[in-house]
Scaffold this motif. Sequence first.
Motif, mmCIF file in Angstrom:
data_model
loop_
_atom_site.group_PDB
_atom_site.id
_atom_site.type_symbol
_atom_site.label_atom_id
_atom_site.label_comp_id
_atom_site.label_asym_id
_atom_site.label_seq_id
_atom_site.Cartn_x
_atom_site.Cartn_y
_atom_site.Cartn_z
ATOM 1 N N VAL A 5 51.900 46.460 42.355
ATOM 2 C CA VAL A 5 50.652 45.847 42.817
ATOM 3 C C VAL A 5 49.510 46.382 41.975
ATOM 4 N N ARG A 6 48.609 45.504 41.576
ATOM 5 C CA ARG A 6 47.502 45.895 40.717
ATOM 6 C C ARG A 6 46.503 46.695 41.532
ATOM 7 N N VAL A 7 46.178 47.882 41.085
ATOM 8 C CA VAL A 7 45.281 48.782 41.802
ATOM 9 C C VAL A 7 44.183 49.230 40.848
ATOM 10 N N GLY A 8 42.969 49.319 41.350
ATOM 11 C CA GLY A 8 41.871 49.793 40.519
ATOM 12 C C GLY A 8 40.799 50.446 41.362
ATOM 13 N N LEU A 9 40.125 51.430 40.814
ATOM 14 C CA LEU A 9 39.017 52.069 41.495
ATOM 15 C C LEU A 9 37.733 51.376 41.075
ATOM 16 N N GLY A 83 46.687 35.029 48.544
ATOM 17 C CA GLY A 83 46.206 36.230 47.877
ATOM 18 C C GLY A 83 45.570 37.182 48.881
ATOM 19 N N TRP A 84 45.783 38.476 48.672
ATOM 20 C CA TRP A 84 45.138 39.469 49.526
ATOM 21 C C TRP A 84 44.401 40.475 48.639
ATOM 22 N N ALA A 85 43.296 40.972 49.143
ATOM 23 C CA ALA A 85 42.504 41.963 48.422
ATOM 24 C C ALA A 85 42.054 43.034 49.404
ATOM 25 N N ALA A 86 42.437 44.268 49.144
ATOM 26 C CA ALA A 86 41.970 45.405 49.945
ATOM 27 C C ALA A 86 40.594 45.796 49.419
ATOM 28 N N ILE A 87 39.608 45.771 50.304
ATOM 29 C CA ILE A 87 38.213 45.958 49.910
ATOM 30 C C ILE A 87 37.620 47.173 50.617
ATOM 31 N N VAL A 88 36.878 47.953 49.882
ATOM 32 C CA VAL A 88 36.109 49.066 50.456
ATOM 33 C C VAL A 88 34.679 48.905 49.962
ATOM 34 N N GLY A 153 47.043 41.562 45.507
ATOM 35 C CA GLY A 153 48.347 40.979 45.234
ATOM 36 C C GLY A 153 48.461 39.669 45.984
ATOM 37 N N VAL A 154 49.673 39.146 46.093
ATOM 38 C CA VAL A 154 49.905 37.930 46.863
ATOM 39 C C VAL A 154 51.076 38.162 47.800
ATOM 40 N N LEU A 155 51.153 37.341 48.829
ATOM 41 C CA LEU A 155 52.280 37.394 49.746
ATOM 42 C C LEU A 155 52.721 35.971 50.078
ATOM 43 N N PRO A 223 52.424 40.551 42.274
ATOM 44 C CA PRO A 223 51.075 40.613 41.715
ATOM 45 C C PRO A 223 50.363 39.268 41.769
ATOM 46 N N CYS A 224 49.058 39.300 41.579
ATOM 47 C CA CYS A 224 48.301 38.077 41.361
ATOM 48 C C CYS A 224 48.720 37.472 40.026
#
Length: 226
Positions: A5-9, A83-88, A153-155, A223-224
């Motif tokens: 899964v693509r991860v970035g800060l 598509g899902w995006a974890a947001i902070v 990512g996507v599900l 992944p996306c």
Amino acid sequence: MERPVRVGLVGVAAAIGLGGCENSDPCEGLRTFEALPEPTASATAPPIVLDGEWIGAGVLELQFSKPLAVSSAPDPNRFAIVGWAAIVQPYNNYNGPDSCDARTRYSVLGQGYYQVGRVSDAWVAPEDASVLRLRMSNSAADCRVSTDIVAEGVLLVYADGGDAGAQLLDGDGDPVPDIGPQWAIQRWEDCIGGGNSYNYCGYSLGRSPTGHLPALTSLAPIPCPT
């Protein structure tokens, strides 16, 4: 075939305001994502998605834990790629101190806000019955752009019920149960059998609940599209 899964800060720890005063960042040190466990195969459970990758323009290949029925092509309308995006992100509270908000933004793949990408074809790979391939109607479809993303990512969403065509079958010819978060399955099942347009159904899967991937206990790494 496993793809991470693509991860970035994202973000900046602090900003300097007018007059040299330092404005604290309520999300400092909190821009993290705790990945869910990946699904594991079981000899007694129905087929599940283990992982996936994009093998060409608009074609998603999904690895299942067990063989599927090669001779029966499922109705592509039963599938949705979300598509899902974890947001902070900081939350500006005018009546009190600022806080940090963690959410998951769900949305169907598309190109631009008004163009929803749907699954136009679905078939089991003839060379490997445990692989399902899905073709998107828009080969340029991608995850929606969001700010303050820490992971994305996507599900897969698959509705076994509803008023649609042929079901996805396992190697023994039995229907494969619903796949995906329960809230998405219910919305998709209600929508595909109600005579609604695909765009309306697609937008029905958009939501932004609190927390990162709440109510899920595992997540197949998909992944996306790039």
